[in-house]
Design a protein around this motif. Structure first.
Motif, PDB file in Angstrom:
ATOM      1  N   SER A   1       0.808  -1.222   0.000  1.00 44.82           N
ATOM      2  CA  SER A   1       0.000   0.000   0.000  1.00 44.82           C
ATOM      3  C   SER A   1       0.845   1.278   0.000  1.00 44.82           C
ATOM      4  CB  SER A   1      -0.935   0.007   1.209  1.00 44.82           C
ATOM      5  OG  SER A   1      -0.173   0.002   2.394  1.00 44.82           O
ATOM      6  N   THR A   2       2.144   1.169   0.128  1.00 49.07           N
ATOM      7  CA  THR A   2       2.956   2.378   0.275  1.00 49.07           C
ATOM      8  C   THR A   2       3.987   2.585  -0.820  1.00 49.07           C
ATOM      9  OG1 THR A   2       4.538   1.195   1.655  1.00 49.07           O
ATOM     10  CG2 THR A   2       2.740   2.343   2.779  1.00 49.07           C
ATOM     11  N   HIS A   3       4.256   1.596  -1.608  1.00 52.42           N
ATOM     12  CA  HIS A   3       5.334   1.705  -2.599  1.00 52.42           C
ATOM     13  C   HIS A   3       4.756   1.386  -3.968  1.00 52.42           C
ATOM     14  CE1 HIS A   3       9.248   0.994  -4.520  1.00 52.42           C
ATOM     15  NE2 HIS A   3       9.756   1.682  -3.508  1.00 52.42           N
ATOM     16  N   ARG A   4       5.009   2.251  -4.922  1.00 51.61           N
ATOM     17  CA  ARG A   4       4.436   2.116  -6.251  1.00 51.61           C
ATOM     18  C   ARG A   4       4.900   0.849  -6.963  1.00 51.61           C
ATOM     19  NH1 ARG A   4       4.961   6.675 -10.929  1.00 51.61           N
ATOM     20  NH2 ARG A   4       3.951   5.478 -12.567  1.00 51.61           N
ATOM     21  N   TYR A   5       6.160   0.499  -6.810  1.00 52.03           N
ATOM     22  CA  TYR A   5       6.713  -0.649  -7.526  1.00 52.03           C
ATOM     23  C   TYR A   5       6.941  -1.843  -6.600  1.00 52.03           C
ATOM     24  CZ  TYR A   5       7.414   2.786 -11.146  1.00 52.03           C
ATOM     25  OH  TYR A   5       7.219   3.755 -12.077  1.00 52.03           O
ATOM     26  N   TRP A   6       6.033  -2.074  -5.687  1.00 56.62           N
ATOM     27  CA  TRP A   6       6.156  -3.198  -4.765  1.00 56.62           C
ATOM     28  C   TRP A   6       6.217  -4.528  -5.489  1.00 56.62           C
ATOM     29  CZ3 TRP A   6       2.631  -7.102  -4.636  1.00 56.62           C
ATOM     30  CH2 TRP A   6       1.418  -6.862  -5.292  1.00 56.62           C
ATOM     31  N   TRP A   7       5.563  -4.610  -6.628  1.00 56.05           N
ATOM     32  CA  TRP A   7       5.508  -5.859  -7.381  1.00 56.05           C
ATOM     33  C   TRP A   7       6.875  -6.256  -7.927  1.00 56.05           C
ATOM     34  CZ3 TRP A   7       6.846  -5.405 -12.468  1.00 56.05           C
ATOM     35  CH2 TRP A   7       6.794  -4.125 -13.012  1.00 56.05           C
ATOM     36  N   LEU A   8       7.777  -5.284  -8.156  1.00 55.74           N
ATOM     37  CA  LEU A   8       9.124  -5.632  -8.585  1.00 55.74           C
ATOM     38  C   LEU A   8       9.866  -6.400  -7.491  1.00 55.74           C
ATOM     39  CD1 LEU A   8      10.275  -2.415 -10.464  1.00 55.74           C
ATOM     40  CD2 LEU A   8       9.799  -4.665 -11.440  1.00 55.74           C
ATOM     41  N   TYR A   9       9.651  -6.013  -6.249  1.00 54.43           N
ATOM     42  CA  TYR A   9      10.244  -6.733  -5.129  1.00 54.43           C
ATOM     43  C   TYR A   9       9.658  -8.146  -5.041  1.00 54.43           C
ATOM     44  CZ  TYR A   9      12.155  -2.320  -3.506  1.00 54.43           C
ATOM     45  OH  TYR A   9      12.838  -1.150  -3.416  1.00 54.43           O
ATOM     46  N   LEU A  10       8.356  -8.262  -5.323  1.00 57.08           N
ATOM     47  CA  LEU A  10       7.709  -9.568  -5.301  1.00 57.08           C
ATOM     48  C   LEU A  10       8.278 -10.483  -6.389  1.00 57.08           C
ATOM     49  CD1 LEU A  10       5.373 -11.272  -4.050  1.00 57.08           C
ATOM     50  CD2 LEU A  10       3.955 -10.402  -5.912  1.00 57.08           C
ATOM     51  N   VAL A  11       8.398  -9.964  -7.606  1.00 55.35           N
ATOM     52  CA  VAL A  11       8.955 -10.748  -8.712  1.00 55.35           C
ATOM     53  C   VAL A  11      10.406 -11.125  -8.414  1.00 55.35           C
ATOM     54  CG1 VAL A  11       9.636 -10.641 -11.142  1.00 55.35           C
ATOM     55  CG2 VAL A  11       7.384  -9.824 -10.443  1.00 55.35           C
ATOM     56  N   ASN A  12      11.180 -10.168  -7.926  1.00 57.51           N
ATOM     57  CA  ASN A  12      12.579 -10.434  -7.594  1.00 57.51           C
ATOM     58  C   ASN A  12      12.678 -11.511  -6.514  1.00 57.51           C
ATOM     59  OD1 ASN A  12      15.397  -9.989  -7.735  1.00 57.51           O
ATOM     60  ND2 ASN A  12      15.273  -8.665  -5.951  1.00 57.51           N
ATOM     61  N   GLY A  13      11.850 -11.413  -5.494  1.00 61.91           N
ATOM     62  CA  GLY A  13      11.863 -12.403  -4.424  1.00 61.91           C
ATOM     63  C   GLY A  13      11.490 -13.787  -4.914  1.00 61.91           C
ATOM     64  N   LEU A  14      10.460 -13.873  -5.746  1.00 62.50           N
ATOM     65  CA  LEU A  14      10.053 -15.174  -6.275  1.00 62.50           C
ATOM     66  C   LEU A  14      11.140 -15.784  -7.155  1.00 62.50           C
ATOM     67  CD1 LEU A  14       6.297 -14.510  -7.135  1.00 62.50           C
ATOM     68  CD2 LEU A  14       7.201 -15.996  -5.345  1.00 62.50           C
ATOM     69  N   LEU A  15      11.753 -14.976  -8.028  1.00 68.13           N
ATOM     70  CA  LEU A  15      12.809 -15.503  -8.895  1.00 68.13           C
ATOM     71  C   LEU A  15      14.023 -15.971  -8.091  1.00 68.13           C
ATOM     72  CD1 LEU A  15      12.669 -13.035 -11.911  1.00 68.13           C
ATOM     73  CD2 LEU A  15      11.949 -15.425 -11.857  1.00 68.13           C
TER      74      LEU A  15
END
Length: 184
Positions: free
Chosen positions: A124-138
């Motif tokens: 809810s606070t960071h615009r590109y939170w999904w990049l961290y999610l993708v990076n973490g999953l990879l």
């Protein structure tokens, strides 16, 4: 600290150090990709010295997180772990060649889990939170692949490591950029 600048990892004036480590990892990965014959010993040494360097950067960042706010403990733990593993890899080459896949597995699983928690805390606070999610999953998938087949042919580990160095370099560049303090 305002809610709009909240970041799981915190903000630091040493954001450029993380970007520098990422910039150094990319040519290391490219060199490894084009010099596979030198392979295993070079990977151990590159990873060992890279972890020592990144561990020092992480310890520096942990001491600079704004007013010991959010995320400094992750930086401290990651820095200590990276430095210890780095010295093990640099100090004993024959041992490090035998357990190199397991070191990679632990490193990537740890970094993957940390990035997943970071992404979930920043939804809810960071615009590109999904990049961290993708990076973490990879990173998590890559770590689990190393656990699944640690004793595959040396060349496959070399090429996976080269790809991991290049990918990790680019992700650290973007990650470092997101850690810079925003003047308000």
């Amino acid at each position: 600290m305002e809610l709009t600048t909240f970041n799981f990892w915190g903000k630091t004036k040493y954001w450029w150090g993380i970007m520098l480590v990422g910039i150094l990892l990319i040519p290391a990965g490219l060199w490894l990709l084009f010099q596979p014959v030198m392979g295993y010993a070079v990977i151990s040494m590159l990873l060992g010295w890279g972890l020592i360097l990144f561990g020092v950067v992480q310890l520096t960042v942990s001491g600079d997180i704004e007013k010991r706010g959010q995320g400094w403990g992750w930086w401290l733990a990651g820095g200590i772990i990276d430095i210890l593993i780095g010295f093990i890899l640099v100090g004993n080459l024959s041992f490090s060649e035998a357990v190199l896949p397991f070191f990679f597995a632990f490193i990537f699983v740890y970094k993957g889990i940390a990035n997943l928690f970071s992404a979930l805390n920043m939804v809810s606070t960071h615009r590109y939170w999904w990049l961290y999610l993708v990076n973490g999953l990879l990173l998590l998938i890559l770590g689990l692949l190393f656990f699944a087949s640690p004793f595959t042919a040396a060349f496959s580990i070399i090429f996976l490591c080269a790809a991991a160095f290049i990918y990790w370099g680019f992700s650290l560049i973007f990650f470092g950029y997101s850690l810079r303090p925003v003047e308000q």
